[in-house]
Design a protein around this motif. Structure first.
Motif, PDB file in Angstrom:
ATOM      1  N   ARG A 195      42.469  12.221  51.826  1.00  0.00           N
ATOM      2  CA  ARG A 195      42.629  10.771  51.868  1.00  0.00           C
ATOM      3  C   ARG A 195      44.096  10.320  51.852  1.00  0.00           C
ATOM      4  NH1 ARG A 195      40.630   5.876  53.637  1.00  0.00           N
ATOM      5  NH2 ARG A 195      40.836   4.242  52.079  1.00  0.00           N
ATOM      6  N   ASP A 196      44.891  10.739  50.848  1.00  0.00           N
ATOM      7  CA  ASP A 196      46.296  10.334  50.776  1.00  0.00           C
ATOM      8  C   ASP A 196      47.211  11.538  50.998  1.00  0.00           C
ATOM      9  OD1 ASP A 196      46.017   7.551  50.297  1.00  0.00           O
ATOM     10  OD2 ASP A 196      45.387   8.007  48.254  1.00  0.00           O
ATOM     11  N   PHE A 197      46.965  12.218  52.102  1.00  0.00           N
ATOM     12  CA  PHE A 197      47.714  13.427  52.429  1.00  0.00           C
ATOM     13  C   PHE A 197      49.014  13.011  53.120  1.00  0.00           C
ATOM     14  CE2 PHE A 197      48.428  17.528  54.631  1.00  0.00           C
ATOM     15  CZ  PHE A 197      48.271  18.373  53.550  1.00  0.00           C
ATOM     16  N   GLN A 198      50.027  12.674  52.308  1.00  0.00           N
ATOM     17  CA  GLN A 198      51.284  12.184  52.843  1.00  0.00           C
ATOM     18  C   GLN A 198      52.447  12.811  52.099  1.00  0.00           C
ATOM     19  OE1 GLN A 198      51.953   7.969  51.927  1.00  0.00           O
ATOM     20  NE2 GLN A 198      50.040   8.005  50.765  1.00  0.00           N
ATOM     21  N   SER A 199      53.646  12.646  52.672  1.00  0.00           N
ATOM     22  CA  SER A 199      54.806  13.408  52.203  1.00  0.00           C
ATOM     23  C   SER A 199      55.194  13.100  50.758  1.00  0.00           C
ATOM     24  CB  SER A 199      55.995  13.149  53.136  1.00  0.00           C
ATOM     25  OG  SER A 199      56.310  11.771  53.199  1.00  0.00           O
ATOM     26  N   ARG A 200      54.888  11.910  50.260  1.00  0.00           N
ATOM     27  CA  ARG A 200      55.242  11.592  48.871  1.00  0.00           C
ATOM     28  C   ARG A 200      54.284  12.225  47.870  1.00  0.00           C
ATOM     29  NH1 ARG A 200      56.623   7.114  51.747  1.00  0.00           N
ATOM     30  NH2 ARG A 200      58.668   6.182  51.374  1.00  0.00           N
ATOM     31  N   ASN A 201      53.163  12.742  48.315  1.00  0.00           N
ATOM     32  CA  ASN A 201      52.183  13.364  47.422  1.00  0.00           C
ATOM     33  C   ASN A 201      52.234  14.881  47.477  1.00  0.00           C
ATOM     34  OD1 ASN A 201      51.294  10.847  46.667  1.00  0.00           O
ATOM     35  ND2 ASN A 201      49.641  10.796  48.177  1.00  0.00           N
ATOM     36  N   ILE A 202      53.295  15.411  48.070  1.00  0.00           N
ATOM     37  CA  ILE A 202      53.476  16.857  48.170  1.00  0.00           C
ATOM     38  C   ILE A 202      54.817  17.201  47.545  1.00  0.00           C
ATOM     39  CG2 ILE A 202      53.687  18.825  49.747  1.00  0.00           C
ATOM     40  CD1 ILE A 202      51.998  17.107  51.757  1.00  0.00           C
TER      41      ILE A 202
END
Length: 475
Positions: A195-202
């Motif tokens: 769902r929120d697979f984005q650069s700030r969550n990695i």
């Protein structure tokens, strides 16, 4: 906060000596994130009052770790207090690494490699770990179904199109939404959708990716998460690199499932569109409705992605009214400036010690200027100044007598003033300026105070000053 400190002491056997809030209400989730540390122990504390999201995150985290996936270990939890303690994965997100290691459209090899590693792990979440996941704890829905899609599309319609003043025929747009939804659901959607697979969550630690913020996960199509990462607005990946990374992901899939590139691509760009609309809905709600202007800074990047799609992609489903709205967005005067109608630019000026790393930019604007003052004469080497700071008269007098200090400050001021002028012209909301020295006590404090005094004479600016090491010493 007390609940987190109790969890920390119970888990590590000692009370937290350092408690550092990392994210106030600048994020979109409403969660409070706090780093707690004592000696060699460090952990991230989360405070959030939505029990269902907390349960989903904790359940998913333990499930993913059983599958050997790089997610944080859960140390302790107190659901009654909306608190839990997890592994500290450091400070470097994929987005920060990207921002610090690019020149325009040229990304460093290590950044590209980090993206490749991330996309190599993604199918393990979607397919391997997705098979045995307890979807009963998903919140707010167990799958990206017709209802979930309708929520996202209406969020976009009411909080972005309406508030941005984009005209549309409501019934005709609903007809397009219906056709788009039917097409989206014709893709296989029995996988875990992050769902929120984005650069700030990695997070990146020692060059390896670790993953966060999957509490909104549910069943869905493979295409959605790839679209989330590659069309992550402010990451602003160049089209050629997006295609290379997509090809890399498609090359990983045969290890886990039989799906040909053509079958995947049939639905891919429809999911790109729906993900961009979901993001724009969030920017509109947080920015236009809640009046948090830093969310609107992502809008130009999302519009850039839309422009590319309109010029390069033809969907296999007819969406005339929605397409017309997209074109209207690209020409809308209200969307030409990054932060419409705020009237003020906030300049945040920090002093810090390089020994403790750069201050983090919590506005999402990318960090601005960092000036290294260690080349200047150091009052801290003289006994008479050791107990003083750059705010004390004796230190100010000493530094004012140094020609090199005046030259340094003049150069820094000129650079900042040029950016202030351009930022205001373009409607930006935030600029961050940081001065670093050895201890963060004398030179950097003096320079921060001098620049702030100079800028405060500029109408239309809000100037904030923080001396990180002085604050830590006082605390």
């Amino acid at each position: 906060m007390d609940a987190l400190q109790q969890l920390f002491e119970k888990h590590f056997g000692a009370p937290a000596e350092r408690v550092q809030p990392l994210q106030g209400q600048l994020g979109g989730s409403g969660r409070r994130i706090i780093r707690l540390a004592c000696g060699g122990h460090s952990a991230m504390g989360i405070l959030h009052d939505v029990r269902e999201e907390n349960v989903a995150f904790l359940e998913f985290s333990r499930h993913f770790r059983r599958h050997g996936l790089p997610v944080p270990q859960i140390y302790a939890e107190d659901l009654a207090q909306g608190a839990y303690l997890e592994e500290d994965l450091g400070d470097t997100t994929l987005y920060e690494s990207l921002s610090e290691n690019r020149k325009g459209d040229e990304l460093s090899p290590q950044t590209v490699e980090a993206y490749r590693k991330v996309l190599s792990v993604l199918p393990r979440f979607q397919i391997e770990a997705g098979r045995g996941l307890n979807y009963k704890v998903c919140y707010p829905r167990g799958s990206f179904d017709r209802q979930s899609i309708a929520w996202d599309l209406n969020y976009f319609k009411y909080y972005f199109l309406r508030l941005a003043g984009i005209p549309f025929n409501e019934q005709a747009l609903e007809d397009d939404f219906s056709r788009l939804t039917k097409f989206l659901l014709s893709a296989a959607h029995d996988f875990f959708m992050y769902r929120d697979f984005q650069s700030r969550n990695i997070m990146l630690r020692d060059g390896q990716p670790f993953f966060l913020d999957y509490q909104g996960g549910r069943k869905g199509a493979l295409q959605y998460d790839v679209a989330s990462l590659l069309y992550d607005a402010k990451a602003d990946l160049p089209p050629r690199l997006r295609q290379q990374l997509l090809d890399h992901y498609l090359g990983q899939l045969p290890q886990y499932i039989k799906v040909g590139p053509s079958a995947f691509m049939q639905h891919y760009y429809a999911y790109v569109y729906v993900r961009i609309m979901q993001a724009l809905g969030t920017y509109g709600f947080r920015g236009f409705y809640e009046r948090k202007p830093h969310f609107l800074q992502s809008v130009p990047y999302a519009l850039k992605n839309l422009r590319w799609l309109l010029h390069n992609v033809t969907l296999p489903v007819n969406l005339p009214t929605l397409t017309e709205a997209f074109h209207a967005m690209l020409g809308a005067k209200k969307l030409q400036s990054v932060v419409p109608g705020t009237g003020k630019l906030t300049v945040s000026i920090f002093s810090f010690s390089f020994h403790r790393g750069w201050p983090k930019d919590e506005t999402g604007n990318g960090g601005g200027f960092v000036f290294d003052a260690r080349s200047l004469p150091n009052p801290g080497r003289e006994e008479r100044f050791k107990a003083l700071t750059g705010k004390d008269a004796a230190v100010i007098e000493y530094l004012n007598q140094q020609e090199s200090v005046h030259q340094f400050l003049a150069g820094a001021t000129s650079l900042v003033e040029n950016s202030v002028s351009e930022y205001r012209r373009r409607g930006f909301a935030n600029l961050m300026v940081s001065f670093g020295c050895t201890g963060g006590q004398h030179r950097s404090v003096f320079l921060a105070e001098q620049l702030a005094r100079h800028l405060r004479g500029n109408n239309g600016l809000e100037v904030l000053v923080r001396h990180r090491e002085l604050e830590n010493a006082a605390g």
